[in-house]
Design an enzyme around this catalytic site. Structure first.
Site, PDB file in Angstrom:
ATOM      1  N   ARG A 109       6.471  17.429   2.271  1.00 43.35           N
ATOM      2  CA  ARG A 109       5.829  16.598   3.301  1.00 43.35           C
ATOM      3  C   ARG A 109       4.519  17.238   3.769  1.00 43.35           C
ATOM      4  O   ARG A 109       3.723  16.617   4.454  1.00 43.35           O
ATOM      5  CB  ARG A 109       6.793  16.352   4.472  1.00 43.35           C
ATOM      6  CG  ARG A 109       6.343  15.268   5.381  1.00 43.35           C
ATOM      7  CD  ARG A 109       7.423  14.633   6.278  1.00 43.35           C
ATOM      8  NE  ARG A 109       8.639  15.386   6.500  1.00 43.35           N
ATOM      9  CZ  ARG A 109       8.722  16.503   7.250  1.00 43.35           C
ATOM     10  NH1 ARG A 109       7.662  16.983   7.862  1.00 43.35           N
ATOM     11  NH2 ARG A 109       9.878  17.117   7.382  1.00 43.35           N
ATOM     12  N   TYR A 132     -10.625  -6.614   6.233  1.00 44.55           N
ATOM     13  CA  TYR A 132      -9.386  -6.842   5.498  1.00 44.55           C
ATOM     14  C   TYR A 132      -8.317  -7.395   6.449  1.00 44.55           C
ATOM     15  O   TYR A 132      -8.160  -6.901   7.576  1.00 44.55           O
ATOM     16  CB  TYR A 132      -8.938  -5.503   4.897  1.00 44.55           C
ATOM     17  CG  TYR A 132      -7.646  -5.578   4.154  1.00 44.55           C
ATOM     18  CD1 TYR A 132      -7.566  -6.270   2.955  1.00 44.55           C
ATOM     19  CD2 TYR A 132      -6.508  -4.950   4.644  1.00 44.55           C
ATOM     20  CE1 TYR A 132      -6.373  -6.339   2.268  1.00 44.55           C
ATOM     21  CE2 TYR A 132      -5.309  -5.013   3.952  1.00 44.55           C
ATOM     22  CZ  TYR A 132      -5.244  -5.719   2.770  1.00 44.55           C
ATOM     23  OH  TYR A 132      -4.061  -5.783   2.090  1.00 44.55           O
ATOM     24  N   ASP A 169     -14.795   1.602   5.972  1.00 45.93           N
ATOM     25  CA  ASP A 169     -13.839   1.303   4.903  1.00 45.93           C
ATOM     26  C   ASP A 169     -14.664   1.066   3.639  1.00 45.93           C
ATOM     27  O   ASP A 169     -15.382   0.076   3.532  1.00 45.93           O
ATOM     28  CB  ASP A 169     -13.016   0.067   5.289  1.00 45.93           C
ATOM     29  CG  ASP A 169     -11.945  -0.281   4.261  1.00 45.93           C
ATOM     30  OD1 ASP A 169     -12.123   0.054   3.070  1.00 45.93           O
ATOM     31  OD2 ASP A 169     -10.942  -0.911   4.652  1.00 45.93           O
ATOM     32  N   LYS A 195      -7.022   0.007  -4.904  1.00 47.50           N
ATOM     33  CA  LYS A 195      -8.046  -0.870  -5.494  1.00 47.50           C
ATOM     34  C   LYS A 195      -8.852  -0.103  -6.548  1.00 47.50           C
ATOM     35  O   LYS A 195      -8.289   0.342  -7.526  1.00 47.50           O
ATOM     36  CB  LYS A 195      -8.913  -1.444  -4.372  1.00 47.50           C
ATOM     37  CG  LYS A 195      -8.118  -1.935  -3.148  1.00 47.50           C
ATOM     38  CD  LYS A 195      -7.214  -3.135  -3.444  1.00 47.50           C
ATOM     39  CE  LYS A 195      -6.203  -3.412  -2.337  1.00 47.50           C
ATOM     40  NZ  LYS A 195      -6.740  -3.543  -0.998  1.00 47.50           N
TER      41      LYS A 195
HETATM   42  C1  LIG Z   1      -6.257  -3.470   0.360  1.00 44.37           C
HETATM   43  C2  LIG Z   1      -7.188  -3.045   1.442  1.00 44.37           C
HETATM   44  C3  LIG Z   1      -6.745  -2.284   2.527  1.00 44.37           C
HETATM   45  C4  LIG Z   1      -5.289  -1.918   2.723  1.00 44.37           C
HETATM   46  O1  LIG Z   1      -4.838  -1.045   1.757  1.00 44.37           O
HETATM   47  P1  LIG Z   1      -3.338  -0.996   1.188  1.00 44.37           P
HETATM   48  O2  LIG Z   1      -3.404   0.026   0.122  1.00 44.37           O
HETATM   49  O3  LIG Z   1      -3.005  -2.377   0.689  1.00 44.37           O
HETATM   50  O4  LIG Z   1      -2.456  -0.627   2.334  1.00 44.37           O
HETATM   51  C5  LIG Z   1      -7.673  -1.881   3.463  1.00 44.37           C
HETATM   52  N1  LIG Z   1      -8.984  -2.207   3.358  1.00 44.37           N
HETATM   53  C6  LIG Z   1      -9.436  -2.955   2.323  1.00 44.37           C
HETATM   54  C7  LIG Z   1     -10.884  -3.311   2.260  1.00 44.37           C
HETATM   55  C8  LIG Z   1      -8.558  -3.403   1.339  1.00 44.37           C
HETATM   56  O5  LIG Z   1      -9.020  -4.162   0.339  1.00 44.37           O
END
Ligand SMILES: *Cc1c(COP(=O)(O)O)cnc(C)c1O
Length: 409
Positions: free
Chosen positions: A57, A110, A183, A208
């Site tokens: 952890r 998002y 982000d 992604k």
């Molecule tokens: C998918 C996404 C998230 C969230 O991420 P997860 O891995 O699905 O929890 C946050 N910000 C953006 C821009 C995303 O495309």
């Protein structure tokens, strides 16, 4: 042993993506270090850890290799890997706020981030206002009025692909004592590095582009050099450096927000091909966007790579290329749903950033939380994530789906 990363002088992005954290194994010479699946590490004495490793952890060698590479690619001091993007965001907000604080965020974020702001964190006593980030003065006013702790930006944004000025937003945030969180999921560090424009923290859904193959769920946080926990958010005595990086590393193991070694390995593997993948995603997306602009069924195309796009000039200053996500508007919700259900090469699925092309209908599939509100997405909007297939096949697939929608109407 000489490894590329011990060679003096600055190395380029692609070289670091391939080599940082991937030094050949000292015992066996493996050019790909093994995945450390262990949950516990044998100790040399009751008070002496080997290499700083104790329990799964906390730090893990495979996760550490990945985060070292990611920190290098984003130009940050440290990176942290989480089981999902939203878990990364949640842990970051725990580290940088306390009940009663305020967050100023982009209206076009998002859907899951919007849900965290409006349902989960509000319950914890945090308030948040959605704002049009195209107006940094309005952001500065919101920060001053609420004493915001954080300004939160996604650029390009989701699903409208709006581009926001990172430098101007960093100045607006800092003028009021707030930090800028960016982000960077849609761009990836290959196309854009927000820390270079004054952002304090970068977050990613590594699900992604960084993972890049739709075979893992993960998240990451990268912090800039020297970032300190803001005054008033006293750190415990075990974190007396006052650095956000130490706070995050404490919190991560205190709440158990750690990415599994196997997923960290996959995310690291993704980094090695990020540069070539982003070049191809961007080139095909641009070809597709140009094609859609001229299509009679398409009302509007949102893609910052188009010279006609309102975000083009800014994107050209902030980004190396324009990414693999395109959104476009059709005349009605019915038409959009029909096209989303009619493609054969594009799969109807949420998510983005992988080898295979995906199509989705945001008002139902990813942005249902916004429907009916001031920031609702247009009802005829479709979003595509352009994969690595032959560009001609992707264009033909959308053409076929659009042609069948004409008869549908
Ligand atoms: C998918 C996404 C998230 C969230 O991420 P997860 O891995 O699905 O929890 C946050 N910000 C953006 C821009 C995303 O495309």
């Amino acid at each position: 042993m000489t490894t590329p990363t011990s060679v003096p002088g600055p190395l380029g992005f692609a070289t670091r993506a391939v080599h940082v954290g991937q030094e050949p194994d000292p015992r066996t010479g493996d050019v790909v270090p093994p995945i450390h699946v262990t949950s516990t590490h044998a100790q040399d004495a009751v008070d002496r850890l080997r290499g700083g490793y104790e329990y799964g952890r906390g730090p893990n060698p495979t996760r550490d290799a990945f985060t070292r590479a990611l920190a290098s690619l984003e130009g940050g001091a440290a990176a942290f890997a989480f089981p999902s993007g939203l878990n990364a965001e949640d842990t970051l907000v725990r580290a940088l706020t306390r009940p009663g604080d305020h967050i100023s965020f982009g209206s076009d974020v998002y859907g899951g981030t919007y849900r965290l702001f409006r349902t989960v964190w509000e319950k914890e006593g945090l308030t948040a206002t959605p704002l049009d980030l195209a107006d940094p003065e309005a952001v500065a006013r919101d920060v001053a009025e609420h004493g915001s702790r954080l300004v939160w930006v996604e650029t390009p944004s989701n699903p409208r692909l709006e581009v926001f000025d990172l430098r101007a937003l960093a100045e607006a945030a800092h003028a009021g004592g707030a930090l800028l969180v960016a982000d960077n999921t849609f761009a990836s560090p290959y196309l854009q590095r927000p820390l270079e424009f004054g952002a304090d923290v970068v977050v990613h859904s590594t699900t992604k582009y960084i993972g890049g193959h739709s075979d893992l769920v993960g998240g990451a946080v990268i912090v800039r050099d020297g970032l300190r926990v803001p005054v008033g958010l006293a750190a415990g005595p075990w974190r007396d450096s006052g650095l956000v990086a130490d706070e995050l590393s404490f919190l991560q193991s205190a709440v158990g927000a750690v990415e599994s070694p196997r997923d960290a390995y996959l995310a690291h593997r993704g980094l090695k091909t990020l540069a070539v993948r982003m070049e191809r995603h961007s080139a095909t997306a641009l070809a597709l966007a140009r094609h859609l602009v001229d299509h009679p069924e398409v009302r509007a195309v949102h893609y910052p790579g188009l010279e006609s796009d309102p975000g083009h000039d800014l994107a050209a200053r902030q980004m190396r290329a324009f990414g693999g996500v395109v959104s476009f508007e059709l005349a009605s919700a019915g038409l959009a749903r029909h096209v989303a259900e009619s493609t054969r090469v594009f799969s109807l699925a949420v998510s983005l950033g992988a080898t295979e092309s995906l199509i989705e209908y945001p008002p139902v599939m990813t942005h249902a939380e916004t429907v009916g509100g001031r920031w609702a997405v247009p009802e005829g909007l479709l979003r595509v994530s352009v994969g690595l297939e032959d560009p001609g096949d992707l264009i033909a697939d959308l053409d076929r789906a659009l042609a069948s929608s004409a008869s549908y109407r």
